[in-house]
Design an enzyme around this catalytic site. Sequence first.
Site, PDB file in Angstrom:
ATOM      1  N   ASN A  25      54.735  31.322  32.812  1.00 41.01           N
ATOM      2  CA  ASN A  25      54.764  31.992  34.115  1.00 41.01           C
ATOM      3  C   ASN A  25      54.373  30.976  35.201  1.00 41.01           C
ATOM      4  OD1 ASN A  25      53.763  33.351  36.444  1.00 41.01           O
ATOM      5  ND2 ASN A  25      53.783  35.261  35.290  1.00 41.01           N
TER       6      ASN A  25
ATOM      7  N   HIS B 229      51.865  30.649  39.775  1.00 39.98           N
ATOM      8  CA  HIS B 229      50.760  29.993  40.467  1.00 39.98           C
ATOM      9  C   HIS B 229      51.086  28.591  40.960  1.00 39.98           C
ATOM     10  CE1 HIS B 229      48.624  33.563  40.055  1.00 39.98           C
ATOM     11  NE2 HIS B 229      48.578  33.510  38.739  1.00 39.98           N
TER      12      HIS B 229
ATOM     13  N   HIS C 173      57.261  36.277  38.779  1.00 42.31           N
ATOM     14  CA  HIS C 173      57.030  37.643  39.275  1.00 42.31           C
ATOM     15  C   HIS C 173      57.349  37.697  40.765  1.00 42.31           C
ATOM     16  CE1 HIS C 173      53.873  41.175  39.425  1.00 42.31           C
ATOM     17  NE2 HIS C 173      55.013  41.494  40.003  1.00 42.31           N
TER      18      HIS C 173
ATOM     19  N   ARG D  66      56.836  39.613  43.628  1.00 40.82           N
ATOM     20  CA  ARG D  66      56.017  40.751  44.062  1.00 40.82           C
ATOM     21  C   ARG D  66      56.563  41.350  45.341  1.00 40.82           C
ATOM     22  NH1 ARG D  66      50.881  42.269  42.812  1.00 40.82           N
ATOM     23  NH2 ARG D  66      50.110  41.424  40.872  1.00 40.82           N
TER      24      ARG D  66
ATOM     25  N   ARG E 197      53.692  37.320  47.625  1.00 38.91           N
ATOM     26  CA  ARG E 197      52.502  36.465  47.811  1.00 38.91           C
ATOM     27  C   ARG E 197      52.674  35.094  47.170  1.00 38.91           C
ATOM     28  NH1 ARG E 197      47.994  39.488  44.114  1.00 38.91           N
ATOM     29  NH2 ARG E 197      48.603  41.236  45.422  1.00 38.91           N
TER      30      ARG E 197
ATOM     31  N   GLU F 126      59.660  39.194  36.328  1.00 39.62           N
ATOM     32  CA  GLU F 126      58.674  40.286  36.368  1.00 39.62           C
ATOM     33  C   GLU F 126      58.805  40.993  37.689  1.00 39.62           C
ATOM     34  OE1 GLU F 126      54.582  39.354  35.899  1.00 39.62           O
ATOM     35  OE2 GLU F 126      54.962  38.259  34.062  1.00 39.62           O
TER      36      GLU F 126
ATOM     37  N   THR G 192      48.060  41.510  37.858  1.00 40.04           N
ATOM     38  CA  THR G 192      48.487  42.795  37.295  1.00 40.04           C
ATOM     39  C   THR G 192      47.344  43.366  36.457  1.00 40.04           C
ATOM     40  OG1 THR G 192      50.643  41.748  37.140  1.00 40.04           O
ATOM     41  CG2 THR G 192      50.421  43.918  36.143  1.00 40.04           C
TER      42      THR G 192
ATOM     43  N   GLU H 186      55.813  44.483  26.250  1.00 38.02           N
ATOM     44  CA  GLU H 186      54.850  43.373  26.343  1.00 38.02           C
ATOM     45  C   GLU H 186      53.470  43.994  26.388  1.00 38.02           C
ATOM     46  OE1 GLU H 186      55.611  40.145  29.081  1.00 38.02           O
ATOM     47  OE2 GLU H 186      53.460  39.747  29.276  1.00 38.02           O
TER      48      GLU H 186
ATOM     49  N   HIS I  11      48.882  37.981  29.317  1.00 34.81           N
ATOM     50  CA  HIS I  11      47.910  38.169  30.392  1.00 34.81           C
ATOM     51  C   HIS I  11      46.535  37.676  29.966  1.00 34.81           C
ATOM     52  CE1 HIS I  11      46.119  39.530  34.081  1.00 34.81           C
ATOM     53  NE2 HIS I  11      47.329  39.757  34.517  1.00 34.81           N
TER      54      HIS I  11
HETATM   55  N1  PXP Z   1      52.672  38.986  31.524  1.00 30.12           N
HETATM   56  C1  PXP Z   1      52.701  39.789  32.610  1.00 30.12           C
HETATM   57  C2  PXP Z   1      53.496  41.036  32.532  1.00 30.12           C
HETATM   58  C3  PXP Z   1      52.025  39.434  33.803  1.00 30.12           C
HETATM   59  O1  PXP Z   1      52.044  40.255  34.867  1.00 30.12           O
HETATM   60  C4  PXP Z   1      51.345  38.216  33.839  1.00 30.12           C
HETATM   61  C5  PXP Z   1      50.657  37.787  35.105  1.00 30.12           C
HETATM   62  O2  PXP Z   1      51.587  37.625  36.110  1.00 30.12           O
HETATM   63  C6  PXP Z   1      51.354  37.399  32.688  1.00 30.12           C
HETATM   64  C7  PXP Z   1      51.998  37.827  31.530  1.00 30.12           C
HETATM   65  C8  PXP Z   1      50.661  36.086  32.652  1.00 30.12           C
HETATM   66  O3  PXP Z   1      49.297  36.270  32.816  1.00 30.12           O
HETATM   67  P1  PXP Z   1      48.373  35.012  33.068  1.00 30.12           P
HETATM   68  O4  PXP Z   1      48.800  34.399  34.332  1.00 30.12           O
HETATM   69  O5  PXP Z   1      47.002  35.590  33.093  1.00 30.12           O
HETATM   70  O6  PXP Z   1      48.599  34.080  31.895  1.00 30.12           O
END
Ligand code: PXP
Length: 258
Positions: A13, A16, A49, A51, A55, A76, A107, A157, A196
């Site tokens: 992901n 960030h 993602h 959003r 953001r 996402e 999330t 998931e 997550h």
């Molecule tokens: N899976 C989903 C559905 C998420 O919303 C997120 C966070 O955006 C992640 C995985 C990844 O989480 P993390 O950034 O904490 O590894």
Amino acid sequence: MTAHGARMHLGVNIDHVATLRQARGVDYPDPVAAVTPCLAGGADGITAHLREDRRHIQDADMERLAAMPELHLNMEMAATNEMVAICERLRPAACCLVPEKRQELTTEGGLDVVTHRVRLESVVSRLSAAGVRVSMFIDPDVAQVEASATIGAPVVELHTGHYANLSGAAQATELARIARAAGLAAELGLIVHAGHGLTLANTPPVAAIPEISGLNIGHAIVADAVFKGLERAVADFRTVIDGARNAARDAAREGGDA
Ligand code: PXP
């Protein structure tokens, strides 16, 4: 059941990377430029993602990601009309439906598929018709797994955020809950992913659950990348995931031989 030995899908992901860019309101770092080092480090796909409040990832980022040939893109998004229309147009390989609250830092909980069954069923059906494989981001809860199967979602998931925030016996209990939910989902014919809050330290027990075939990891990878670079950060997760998978497979074989 997914074979323990099968390579686990690692979706990185990259939200960030965009968070860092947005913090300054400039055009770098470019999250799309993160794709190459992620794949070189052993990622199988990219998760981003979009959003509602934009953001981090922006529409133009998602457009460019969706246009990358061969990239397994997991978009996402919240199950809103706006997002569904964007997803239908971009047709990423996969889409993960998540709940969104404007004030949350990330999330916070899973989708409530039980309560929003009718709405989510229609979204799953629209996106499936567009050729997108839809996943429901849910808490590891029996009712949510069953509801996801009922509405025809091919993938769930399982939210590991709660697991990640616990320690000791409480964490072991939550891990067992995730394993039970994964087992039930696989029995119901669902593909099972998880994600997550996963870090190098807490990922191995999740990667060892045989029914889980994919992980989505973001924050810890981008955080590690600050110190060791993105490719190395992804490669270290790849090593830890493959190691946990192989060890669990060997243990299962030995158990079977006994
Ligand atoms: N899976 C989903 C559905 C998420 O919303 C997120 C966070 O955006 C992640 C995985 C990844 O989480 P993390 O950034 O904490 O590894």
